[in-house]
Enzyme design. Structure first.
Site, PDB file in Angstrom:
ATOM      1  N   ILE A 158       0.835  -1.198   0.000  1.00  0.00           N
ATOM      2  CA  ILE A 158       0.000   0.000   0.000  1.00  0.00           C
ATOM      3  C   ILE A 158       0.872   1.250   0.000  1.00  0.00           C
ATOM      4  O   ILE A 158       0.622   2.197  -0.763  1.00  0.00           O
ATOM      5  CB  ILE A 158      -0.951  -0.004   1.209  1.00  0.00           C
ATOM      6  CG1 ILE A 158      -1.951  -1.159   1.084  1.00  0.00           C
ATOM      7  CG2 ILE A 158      -1.695   1.327   1.309  1.00  0.00           C
ATOM      8  CD1 ILE A 158      -2.840  -1.345   2.295  1.00  0.00           C
ATOM      9  N   ARG A 247      -4.767   1.133  10.667  1.00  0.00           N
ATOM     10  CA  ARG A 247      -5.482   0.482  11.748  1.00  0.00           C
ATOM     11  C   ARG A 247      -5.821   1.509  12.822  1.00  0.00           C
ATOM     12  O   ARG A 247      -5.014   2.381  13.137  1.00  0.00           O
ATOM     13  CB  ARG A 247      -4.627  -0.637  12.377  1.00  0.00           C
ATOM     14  CG  ARG A 247      -4.547  -1.896  11.519  1.00  0.00           C
ATOM     15  CD  ARG A 247      -5.869  -2.632  11.489  1.00  0.00           C
ATOM     16  NE  ARG A 247      -5.839  -3.779  10.604  1.00  0.00           N
ATOM     17  CZ  ARG A 247      -6.196  -3.744   9.321  1.00  0.00           C
ATOM     18  NH1 ARG A 247      -6.553  -2.598   8.770  1.00  0.00           N
ATOM     19  NH2 ARG A 247      -6.178  -4.851   8.597  1.00  0.00           N
ATOM     20  N   ASP A 271      -9.611   6.995   8.207  1.00  0.00           N
ATOM     21  CA  ASP A 271     -10.483   5.944   7.697  1.00  0.00           C
ATOM     22  C   ASP A 271     -10.682   4.857   8.740  1.00  0.00           C
ATOM     23  O   ASP A 271     -11.548   4.001   8.583  1.00  0.00           O
ATOM     24  CB  ASP A 271      -9.878   5.334   6.417  1.00  0.00           C
ATOM     25  CG  ASP A 271     -10.797   4.317   5.763  1.00  0.00           C
ATOM     26  OD1 ASP A 271     -11.988   4.643   5.560  1.00  0.00           O
ATOM     27  OD2 ASP A 271     -10.341   3.202   5.451  1.00  0.00           O
ATOM     28  N   GLU A 276     -13.750   1.006  16.661  1.00  0.00           N
ATOM     29  CA  GLU A 276     -14.711   0.566  15.647  1.00  0.00           C
ATOM     30  C   GLU A 276     -15.513  -0.632  16.178  1.00  0.00           C
ATOM     31  O   GLU A 276     -14.950  -1.493  16.852  1.00  0.00           O
ATOM     32  CB  GLU A 276     -13.974   0.158  14.367  1.00  0.00           C
ATOM     33  CG  GLU A 276     -13.301   1.318  13.656  1.00  0.00           C
ATOM     34  CD  GLU A 276     -12.606   0.864  12.372  1.00  0.00           C
ATOM     35  OE1 GLU A 276     -13.057  -0.145  11.787  1.00  0.00           O
ATOM     36  OE2 GLU A 276     -11.626   1.507  11.970  1.00  0.00           O
ATOM     37  N   HIS A 294     -13.938   3.341   7.433  1.00  0.00           N
ATOM     38  CA  HIS A 294     -13.109   2.171   7.122  1.00  0.00           C
ATOM     39  C   HIS A 294     -13.472   1.602   5.749  1.00  0.00           C
ATOM     40  O   HIS A 294     -13.792   0.419   5.603  1.00  0.00           O
ATOM     41  CB  HIS A 294     -13.254   1.100   8.202  1.00  0.00           C
ATOM     42  CG  HIS A 294     -12.069   0.170   8.268  1.00  0.00           C
ATOM     43  ND1 HIS A 294     -11.692  -0.491   9.401  1.00  0.00           N
ATOM     44  CD2 HIS A 294     -11.166  -0.205   7.314  1.00  0.00           C
ATOM     45  CE1 HIS A 294     -10.629  -1.244   9.171  1.00  0.00           C
ATOM     46  NE2 HIS A 294     -10.289  -1.080   7.898  1.00  0.00           N
ATOM     47  N   GLY A 296     -11.338   1.959   3.003  1.00  0.00           N
ATOM     48  CA  GLY A 296     -10.142   2.008   2.171  1.00  0.00           C
ATOM     49  C   GLY A 296     -10.131   0.981   1.057  1.00  0.00           C
ATOM     50  O   GLY A 296      -9.726   1.267  -0.065  1.00  0.00           O
ATOM     51  N   ALA A 297     -10.589  -0.230   1.361  1.00  0.00           N
ATOM     52  CA  ALA A 297     -10.581  -1.298   0.354  1.00  0.00           C
ATOM     53  C   ALA A 297     -11.946  -1.470  -0.316  1.00  0.00           C
ATOM     54  O   ALA A 297     -12.135  -2.398  -1.092  1.00  0.00           O
ATOM     55  CB  ALA A 297     -10.169  -2.618   0.989  1.00  0.00           C
TER      56      ALA A 297
END
Length: 321
Positions: A158, A247, A271, A276, A294, A296-297
């Site tokens: 990444i 994270r 993000d 969480e 969250h 990102g992906a």
């Protein structure tokens, strides 16, 4: 016929690939508290998760029929990997599939913060028809990315993808990683590889002190402590921008809030969050933040790559050529 529970979903490309190879794939969500019972009752031998479902020691002990746990993504903080493997359960992930999507989100946050987009969007909805000129004045001091230095902490897939976008925009790149190596970043335009740029890693101190923007792409720390705390933030340039798409807990949220309030940081893009799926309200309501839940992906393309990579690994494991 081997049965697979994709408890956090699986894109159709992966489902189709697995089903064509003779596997049965179920994508219906099972609540965490009912998961062991469902796995045992339905004789699932493969459990696929993303970030929501937990595959901890207790679940592994309760499900002796499990042969493989797959994580659709990079980090495996929600899986007790070593314990699973000690019990003969294979654990896989998809480290390459989401690199591009996370990198693009980093720049989405950066562009937004540099041009006040999160705040100006809210204010335009509230006051745009009555205070247009005032808003224009308030948001007229944006900054550009070209020519600036981005510091990348964690230079795996990444981080290197972030670097490729940064070089393409005419930025300078500093990178730090816990492992010392030299990386070569490919620059691709219109599908053609134009050039390679060598990147030598810098010290964490240099990255913090010399970067206009800093983005973090490391796994959670083994001791659970923040990698970026008050000391590290104070080492940054005044007016730097910090992005965390790795994270929750990697960045100390108290230190971040204090830096935003004091003006030490110009802004931050988050993000991921420590608590969480219930991040702290005072953080969410702070000024000078760009926020996402969250994701990102979470692009269609990335999820198809994740699903395909998982499917290919499962097929190779249980149906070797």
């Amino acid at each position: 016929m081997m049965k697979i529970l994709a408890n956090d979903g699986l894109a159709s490309d992966g489902v189709n690939l697995l089903e064509s190879a003779g596997f049965t794939v179920v994508t219906q969500k099972v609540a965490q508290e009912d998961l062991s019972q469902a796995i045992n009752n339905e004789n699932y031998e493969v459990l696929l998760v993303r970030s929501a479902t937990q595959a901890r020691k207790e679940l592994i002990d309760l499900c002796p029929g499990l042969k493989l746990i797959g994580r659709g993504g990079v980090g495996m903080d929600n899986i007790d990997v070593a314990y699973a493997e000690s019990k003969g359960v294979k654990v896989i992930n998809t480290p390459a599939a989401s690199s591009q999507s996370v990198a693009e989100l980093v720049f989405a946050h950066l562009f937004g913060i540099c041009r006040f987009l999160p705040e100006s969007n809210r204010k335009m909805q509230e006051q745009g028809s009555i205070a247009f000129g005032e808003l224009k004045k308030n948001f007229s001091k944006g900054i550009e990315l070209r020519g600036k230095t981005i510091g990348i902490i964690g230079f795996g897939r990444i981080g290197q993808s972030v670097a490729s976008y940064a070089f393409g925009m005419g930025m300078n790149v500093l990178a730090y990683d816990a492992y010392d190596f030299n990386a070569q970043i490919k620059i691709v335009i219109n599908g053609k590889e134009i050039t390679n740029i060598d990147v030598s890693l810098s010290s964490l101190q240099d990255v913090l002190a010399k970067s206009d923007f800093i983005t973090v792409h490391t796994p959670a720390q083994a001791d659970g402590k923040a990698l970026i705390g008050e000391k590290e933030i104070n080492s940054m340039k005044d007016g730097a921008i910090l992005i965390n798409a790795s994270r929750g807990g990697i960045v100390d949220e108290d230190a971040l809030l204090n830096a935003l309030k004091s003006g030490k940081l110009r802004g931050a893009g988050l993000d991921v969050f420590k608590n969480e799926p219930t991040p702290r309200k005072d953080l969410l309501m702070a000024n000078h933040l760009s926020l996402s839940p969250h994701t990102g992906a979470a692009t269609l393309e990335a999820q198809n790559r994740v699903a395909t990579e998982l499917a290919e690994q499962i097929i190779a494991t249980f149906q070797p050529a």
